[in-house]
Design a protein around this motif. Structure first.
Motif, PDB file in Angstrom:
ATOM      1  N   VAL A 133     -24.101  17.584  41.008  1.00 42.31           N
ATOM      2  CA  VAL A 133     -24.886  17.519  40.551  1.00 42.31           C
ATOM      3  C   VAL A 133     -25.021  16.117  40.620  1.00 42.31           C
ATOM      4  O   VAL A 133     -26.335  15.869  40.983  1.00 42.31           O
ATOM      5  N   ILE A 134     -24.716  15.397  41.069  1.00 40.74           N
ATOM      6  CA  ILE A 134     -24.375  13.589  41.541  1.00 40.74           C
ATOM      7  C   ILE A 134     -25.189  13.794  42.432  1.00 40.74           C
ATOM      8  O   ILE A 134     -26.355  13.078  42.616  1.00 40.74           O
ATOM      9  N   VAL A 135     -24.783  14.413  43.960  1.00 42.23           N
ATOM     10  CA  VAL A 135     -25.821  14.199  44.751  1.00 42.23           C
ATOM     11  C   VAL A 135     -26.972  14.932  44.691  1.00 42.23           C
ATOM     12  O   VAL A 135     -27.654  14.407  45.563  1.00 42.23           O
ATOM     13  N   ILE A 136     -27.222  16.073  44.196  1.00 42.19           N
ATOM     14  CA  ILE A 136     -28.710  16.202  43.199  1.00 42.19           C
ATOM     15  C   ILE A 136     -29.120  15.450  42.993  1.00 42.19           C
ATOM     16  O   ILE A 136     -30.995  15.149  43.437  1.00 42.19           O
ATOM     17  N   ASN A 137     -28.791  14.241  42.268  1.00 39.52           N
ATOM     18  CA  ASN A 137     -29.704  13.575  41.423  1.00 39.52           C
ATOM     19  C   ASN A 137     -30.100  12.621  42.211  1.00 39.52           C
ATOM     20  O   ASN A 137     -31.432  11.431  41.986  1.00 39.52           O
ATOM     21  N   ARG A 138     -29.539  12.071  42.734  1.00 40.30           N
ATOM     22  CA  ARG A 138     -29.689  11.245  44.193  1.00 40.30           C
ATOM     23  C   ARG A 138     -30.689  11.346  44.973  1.00 40.30           C
ATOM     24  O   ARG A 138     -31.074  10.034  45.639  1.00 40.30           O
ATOM     25  N   ALA A 139     -30.237  12.439  45.576  1.00 38.08           N
ATOM     26  CA  ALA A 139     -31.639  13.014  47.012  1.00 38.08           C
ATOM     27  C   ALA A 139     -32.537  13.146  46.231  1.00 38.08           C
ATOM     28  O   ALA A 139     -33.312  13.127  47.719  1.00 38.08           O
ATOM     29  N   GLU A 140     -32.707  14.052  44.780  1.00 41.34           N
ATOM     30  CA  GLU A 140     -34.419  14.813  44.537  1.00 41.34           C
ATOM     31  C   GLU A 140     -34.561  14.257  42.883  1.00 41.34           C
ATOM     32  O   GLU A 140     -33.888  13.703  42.630  1.00 41.34           O
ATOM     33  N   PRO A 141     -35.949  14.344  43.183  1.00 37.27           N
ATOM     34  CA  PRO A 141     -36.546  13.086  42.322  1.00 37.27           C
ATOM     35  C   PRO A 141     -36.558  14.994  41.109  1.00 37.27           C
ATOM     36  O   PRO A 141     -37.183  15.891  41.294  1.00 37.27           O
ATOM     37  N   ARG A 142     -36.577  14.205  39.482  1.00 42.13           N
ATOM     38  CA  ARG A 142     -36.442  15.214  39.073  1.00 42.13           C
ATOM     39  C   ARG A 142     -38.215  16.059  38.389  1.00 42.13           C
ATOM     40  O   ARG A 142     -38.863  15.097  38.359  1.00 42.13           O
ATOM     41  N   PRO A 143     -38.335  17.228  38.846  1.00 43.96           N
ATOM     42  CA  PRO A 143     -39.075  18.128  38.804  1.00 43.96           C
ATOM     43  C   PRO A 143     -39.918  18.193  37.110  1.00 43.96           C
ATOM     44  O   PRO A 143     -38.973  17.951  36.640  1.00 43.96           O
ATOM     45  N   ALA A 144     -41.153  17.920  37.603  1.00 45.04           N
ATOM     46  CA  ALA A 144     -42.114  17.789  36.890  1.00 45.04           C
ATOM     47  C   ALA A 144     -41.707  18.843  35.386  1.00 45.04           C
ATOM     48  O   ALA A 144     -41.236  20.062  36.350  1.00 45.04           O
ATOM     49  N   PRO A 145     -41.634  19.496  34.402  1.00 49.38           N
ATOM     50  CA  PRO A 145     -41.663  20.540  32.778  1.00 49.38           C
ATOM     51  C   PRO A 145     -42.135  21.728  33.307  1.00 49.38           C
ATOM     52  O   PRO A 145     -43.498  21.182  32.684  1.00 49.38           O
ATOM     53  N   GLN A 146     -41.890  22.714  33.254  1.00 52.26           N
ATOM     54  CA  GLN A 146     -43.084  23.438  32.771  1.00 52.26           C
ATOM     55  C   GLN A 146     -43.498  23.380  31.543  1.00 52.26           C
ATOM     56  O   GLN A 146     -42.969  22.736  30.513  1.00 52.26           O
ATOM     57  N   ASP A 147     -44.935  23.848  31.533  1.00 55.35           N
ATOM     58  CA  ASP A 147     -45.243  23.192  30.129  1.00 55.35           C
ATOM     59  C   ASP A 147     -45.017  25.571  29.050  1.00 55.35           C
ATOM     60  O   ASP A 147     -45.060  25.908  28.338  1.00 55.35           O
ATOM     61  N   ASP A 148     -45.708  25.934  29.947  1.00 59.50           N
ATOM     62  CA  ASP A 148     -45.438  27.784  29.230  1.00 59.50           C
ATOM     63  C   ASP A 148     -43.829  28.407  29.187  1.00 59.50           C
ATOM     64  O   ASP A 148     -43.603  28.577  30.150  1.00 59.50           O
ATOM     65  N   TYR A 149     -43.227  28.283  27.757  1.00 62.55           N
ATOM     66  CA  TYR A 149     -42.168  29.057  28.317  1.00 62.55           C
ATOM     67  C   TYR A 149     -42.575  30.094  27.044  1.00 62.55           C
ATOM     68  O   TYR A 149     -41.294  30.174  25.720  1.00 62.55           O
ATOM     69  N   PRO A 150     -42.432  31.558  27.602  1.00 60.02           N
ATOM     70  CA  PRO A 150     -42.850  32.552  26.570  1.00 60.02           C
ATOM     71  C   PRO A 150     -41.775  33.109  25.680  1.00 60.02           C
ATOM     72  O   PRO A 150     -40.480  33.132  26.704  1.00 60.02           O
ATOM     73  N   ILE A 151     -42.152  33.246  24.816  1.00 62.28           N
ATOM     74  CA  ILE A 151     -40.259  33.929  24.334  1.00 62.28           C
ATOM     75  C   ILE A 151     -39.562  35.366  24.833  1.00 62.28           C
ATOM     76  O   ILE A 151     -38.931  35.523  24.523  1.00 62.28           O
ATOM     77  N   ALA A 152     -40.958  36.159  25.563  1.00 61.18           N
ATOM     78  CA  ALA A 152     -40.381  37.149  26.504  1.00 61.18           C
ATOM     79  C   ALA A 152     -38.456  36.874  27.262  1.00 61.18           C
ATOM     80  O   ALA A 152     -38.233  37.431  27.276  1.00 61.18           O
TER      81      ALA A 152
END
Length: 181
Positions: A133-152
């Motif tokens: 997790v530390i290595v990934i967080n240092r190497a890549e920016p946090r992606p933008a969260p998606q807006d649609d999370y269907p209850i299904a």
């Protein structure tokens, strides 16, 4: 114990390879996927053989309370894995749900298994997940969260969690490790 240690190191190394040596991994291209997958499978075999054959100091034993805590953590870990694949609401909050699931899984198993081989296996995999997790967080920016999370998707993740947890419990019972007792 040596097979167990080698298995944990091989697992960690093959998973970190892409992050720590991206140029070398890129040179392998698609052809590199097969050998890396084989190394990961070998690491699992080494961990299973090593864990089942390892001896070591015993610090605490299982209790119904610890088994219950572990089972709740396992349900959450399985849900996190399902949430990762389905992109449920929790993925908006937890950036690395699969690695978080691995950390929860390892912690649960450390709580319920108080022996040296468990410290090596589950502690080693917990350490790997934290480093990953530390290595990934240092190497890549946090992606933008998606807006649609269907209850299904939430419902599918919950149903899948119960089914997979039941299957995992069955395998543990078959192997002689009753997760409920």
């Amino acid at each position: 114990m040596i097979w167990l240690i080698l298995g944990v190191l091989l697992w960690s190394g093959t998973h970190l390879f892409k992050r720590l040596a991206p140029e070398a991994r890129a040179k392998l291209g698609e052809k590199g996927r097969g050998p890396i997958a084989l190394l990961i499978m070998l690491s699992i075999v080494l961990m299973v053989i090593g864990y089942r054959g390892a001896d070591g100091a015993f610090f605490w034993g299982r209790s119904p309370m610890l088994a219950g805590i572990n089972n709740l953590l396992m349900l959450f870990a399985v849900y996190l894995f399902a949430a990762s694949g389905l992109k449920t609401r929790i993925t908006k909050v937890i950036r690395h749900p699969q690695l978080t699931a691995m950390k929860v899984w390892a912690l649960g198993h450390l709580i319920v298994n108080g022996d040296t081989p468990s410290f090596v296996l589950f502690g080693g995999l917990l350490a790997w997940a934290v480093v990953e997790v530390i290595v990934i967080n240092r190497a890549e920016p946090r992606p933008a969260p998606q807006d649609d999370y269907p209850i299904a998707k939430e419902i599918r993740a919950l149903i899948g969690t119960v089914i997979v947890f039941g299957g995992m419990a069955g395998v543990h019972i078959w192997l002689g490790y009753n997760p409920f007792g």
